[in-house]
Scaffold this active site. Structure first.
Site, PDB file in Angstrom:
ATOM      1  N   SER A  39       0.832  -1.219   0.000  1.00 27.03           N
ATOM      2  CA  SER A  39       0.000   0.000   0.000  1.00 27.03           C
ATOM      3  C   SER A  39       0.864   1.266   0.000  1.00 27.03           C
ATOM      4  CB  SER A  39      -0.994   0.005   1.168  1.00 27.03           C
ATOM      5  OG  SER A  39      -0.354   0.285   2.384  1.00 27.03           O
ATOM      6  N   ASN A  40       2.002   1.239   0.647  1.00 29.69           N
ATOM      7  CA  ASN A  40       2.884   2.423   0.593  1.00 29.69           C
ATOM      8  C   ASN A  40       3.397   2.642  -0.828  1.00 29.69           C
ATOM      9  OD1 ASN A  40       3.501   3.915   3.221  1.00 29.69           O
ATOM     10  ND2 ASN A  40       3.480   1.773   3.882  1.00 29.69           N
ATOM     11  N   MET A 116      10.650  -6.531   4.235  1.00 22.62           N
ATOM     12  CA  MET A 116      10.878  -7.132   5.539  1.00 22.62           C
ATOM     13  C   MET A 116      12.178  -7.934   5.542  1.00 22.62           C
ATOM     14  SD  MET A 116       8.397  -5.631   6.698  1.00 22.62           S
ATOM     15  CE  MET A 116       7.909  -6.097   8.335  1.00 22.62           C
ATOM     16  N   ASN A 133      13.474   4.355   4.349  1.00 22.41           N
ATOM     17  CA  ASN A 133      12.614   3.301   4.896  1.00 22.41           C
ATOM     18  C   ASN A 133      11.448   3.948   5.633  1.00 22.41           C
ATOM     19  OD1 ASN A 133      11.801   0.640   5.699  1.00 22.41           O
ATOM     20  ND2 ASN A 133      12.641   1.054   7.745  1.00 22.41           N
ATOM     21  N   HIS A 135       8.741   3.179   8.772  1.00 25.60           N
ATOM     22  CA  HIS A 135       8.562   2.290   9.921  1.00 25.60           C
ATOM     23  C   HIS A 135       7.326   2.748  10.696  1.00 25.60           C
ATOM     24  CE1 HIS A 135       9.766  -0.634  12.884  1.00 25.60           C
ATOM     25  NE2 HIS A 135       9.481   0.255  13.817  1.00 25.60           N
ATOM     26  N   GLU A 168      23.507   1.426   8.546  1.00 26.82           N
ATOM     27  CA  GLU A 168      23.844   0.015   8.702  1.00 26.82           C
ATOM     28  C   GLU A 168      23.212  -0.627   9.936  1.00 26.82           C
ATOM     29  OE1 GLU A 168      28.082  -0.102   8.116  1.00 26.82           O
ATOM     30  OE2 GLU A 168      27.833   0.879   6.164  1.00 26.82           O
ATOM     31  N   ASP A 171      16.525   0.189  11.642  1.00 24.43           N
ATOM     32  CA  ASP A 171      15.574   1.276  11.929  1.00 24.43           C
ATOM     33  C   ASP A 171      16.253   2.449  12.647  1.00 24.43           C
ATOM     34  OD1 ASP A 171      13.543  -0.263  10.798  1.00 24.43           O
ATOM     35  OD2 ASP A 171      13.042  -1.218  12.690  1.00 24.43           O
ATOM     36  N   GLU A 200       1.259   6.954   7.142  1.00 31.20           N
ATOM     37  CA  GLU A 200       2.438   6.488   6.403  1.00 31.20           C
ATOM     38  C   GLU A 200       2.370   6.949   4.953  1.00 31.20           C
ATOM     39  OE1 GLU A 200       3.686   2.377   6.811  1.00 31.20           O
ATOM     40  OE2 GLU A 200       2.543   2.180   8.664  1.00 31.20           O
TER      41      GLU A 200
HETATM   42  C1  GAR Z   1       3.917  -0.752   6.711  1.00 32.43           C
HETATM   43  O1  GAR Z   1       3.161  -0.539   7.878  1.00 32.43           O
HETATM   44  C2  GAR Z   1       5.367  -0.395   6.962  1.00 32.43           C
HETATM   45  O2  GAR Z   1       5.535   0.710   7.812  1.00 32.43           O
HETATM   46  C3  GAR Z   1       5.874  -1.651   7.618  1.00 32.43           C
HETATM   47  O3  GAR Z   1       5.286  -2.679   6.863  1.00 32.43           O
HETATM   48  C4  GAR Z   1       4.017  -2.236   6.390  1.00 32.43           C
HETATM   49  C5  GAR Z   1       3.962  -2.476   4.908  1.00 32.43           C
HETATM   50  O4  GAR Z   1       2.681  -2.171   4.420  1.00 32.43           O
HETATM   51  N1  GAR Z   1       7.300  -1.722   7.600  1.00 32.43           N
HETATM   52  C6  GAR Z   1       8.005  -2.180   8.619  1.00 32.43           C
HETATM   53  O5  GAR Z   1       7.517  -2.625   9.636  1.00 32.43           O
HETATM   54  C7  GAR Z   1       9.507  -2.102   8.416  1.00 32.43           C
HETATM   55  N2  GAR Z   1      10.194  -2.266   9.659  1.00 32.43           N
HETATM   56  P1  GAR Z   1       2.430  -1.991   2.875  1.00 32.43           P
HETATM   57  O6  GAR Z   1       2.992  -3.259   2.205  1.00 32.43           O
HETATM   58  O7  GAR Z   1       0.951  -1.917   2.745  1.00 32.43           O
HETATM   59  O8  GAR Z   1       3.141  -0.765   2.420  1.00 32.43           O
END
Ligand code: GAR
Length: 231
Positions: A39-40, A116, A133, A135, A168, A171, A200
């Protein structure tokens, strides 16, 4: 750092249609890495199309997971996609495949959008200051997996999301944008996660624009916007 000139490549008419060649010189290629529903990524793609992220295009969407919803969405949008499975490969071997694909598609800025998988130091060094990134917590609180659930279980009254440069450590890099979300008494983990996700989608576009605009400096861990001289 990435420098941009003001032109809006998706506008129907205007300077870009007259100066297509000049604009293509400033157009930046985004590479999206994702593992899930995407979705992002879709919010970024929508905002490029509507001109809210000017001077950028998505040159490749890469997933380490076959069957990621984000890849299906990217294919429907007619974007270049690659599935480069990470399972069973050591980190750097997989990262070398990903970096080769990003370089083949001349990526200027990499956006991790629900990717991930930790990047190896070698990967990060290939694109210094050019990996972002998102988070789903107010870093440095609740790094790692299931950040929304961690925050909810901890009992915080305010959570949110962070877009940051990737370094490196997990988060950890300099913060570009944060958005806060109140935790309501009526919330459960799912309602809280959904409201964070809405933020987000806004935060990533803001952060990409800040970075592509290039009008900032990093002082220690702090990203500081430079004040533009007015004419
Ligand atoms: C989002 O909430 C993003 O912030 C998180 O995974 C989700 C992906 O959603 N990312 C993390 O937790 C990274 N540490 P999406 O596939 O719908 O964009």
């Amino acid at each position: 750092m990435l420098k941009q000139k003001a032109c809006r490549p998706f506008a129907k008419a205007g300077p870009c249609s007259l100066l297509a060649e000049a604009c293509s010189l400033t157009m930046k290629n985004l590479g999206i890495l994702l593992s899930g529903r995407g979705s992002n990524f879709e919010a970024i793609a929508r905002n490029i199309q509507s001109g809210k992220i000017p001077n950028a295009r998505i040159s490749i969407v890469i997933s380490n997971k076959a069957g990621a919803g984000g890849i299906e969405a990217a294919t429907k949008l007619g974007l270049n996609t690659a599935i480069l499975p990470s399972k069973g490969k050591d980190r750097e071997t997989h990262d070398r495949e990903v970096v080769a694909s990003l370089k083949e598609h001349k990526v200027d800025l990499i956006c991790l959008a629900g990717y991930m998988r930790l990047l190896s130091p070698w990967f990060v060094q290939q694109f210094p200051g050019r990996i972002l990134n998102i988070h789903p917590s107010l870093l440095p609180a609740f790094p790692g997996l299931e950040a929304q659930q961690q925050a909810f279980a901890y009992g915080v009254k305010t959570s949110g999301c962070t877009v940051h440069f990737v370094d490196e450590e997990l988060d950890h890099g300099a913060i570009i944008v944060q958005k806060t979300v109140p935790v309501l008494d009526s919330d459960d983990e799912h309602t809280l996660s959904a409201r964070i996700l809405e933020q987000e989608h806004l935060a990533y576009t803001e952060a990409i624009n800040i970075v592509l605009d290039g009008n900032y400096e990093i002082a220690g861990r702090r990203l500081l916007r430079k004040i533009r001289a007015s004419n």
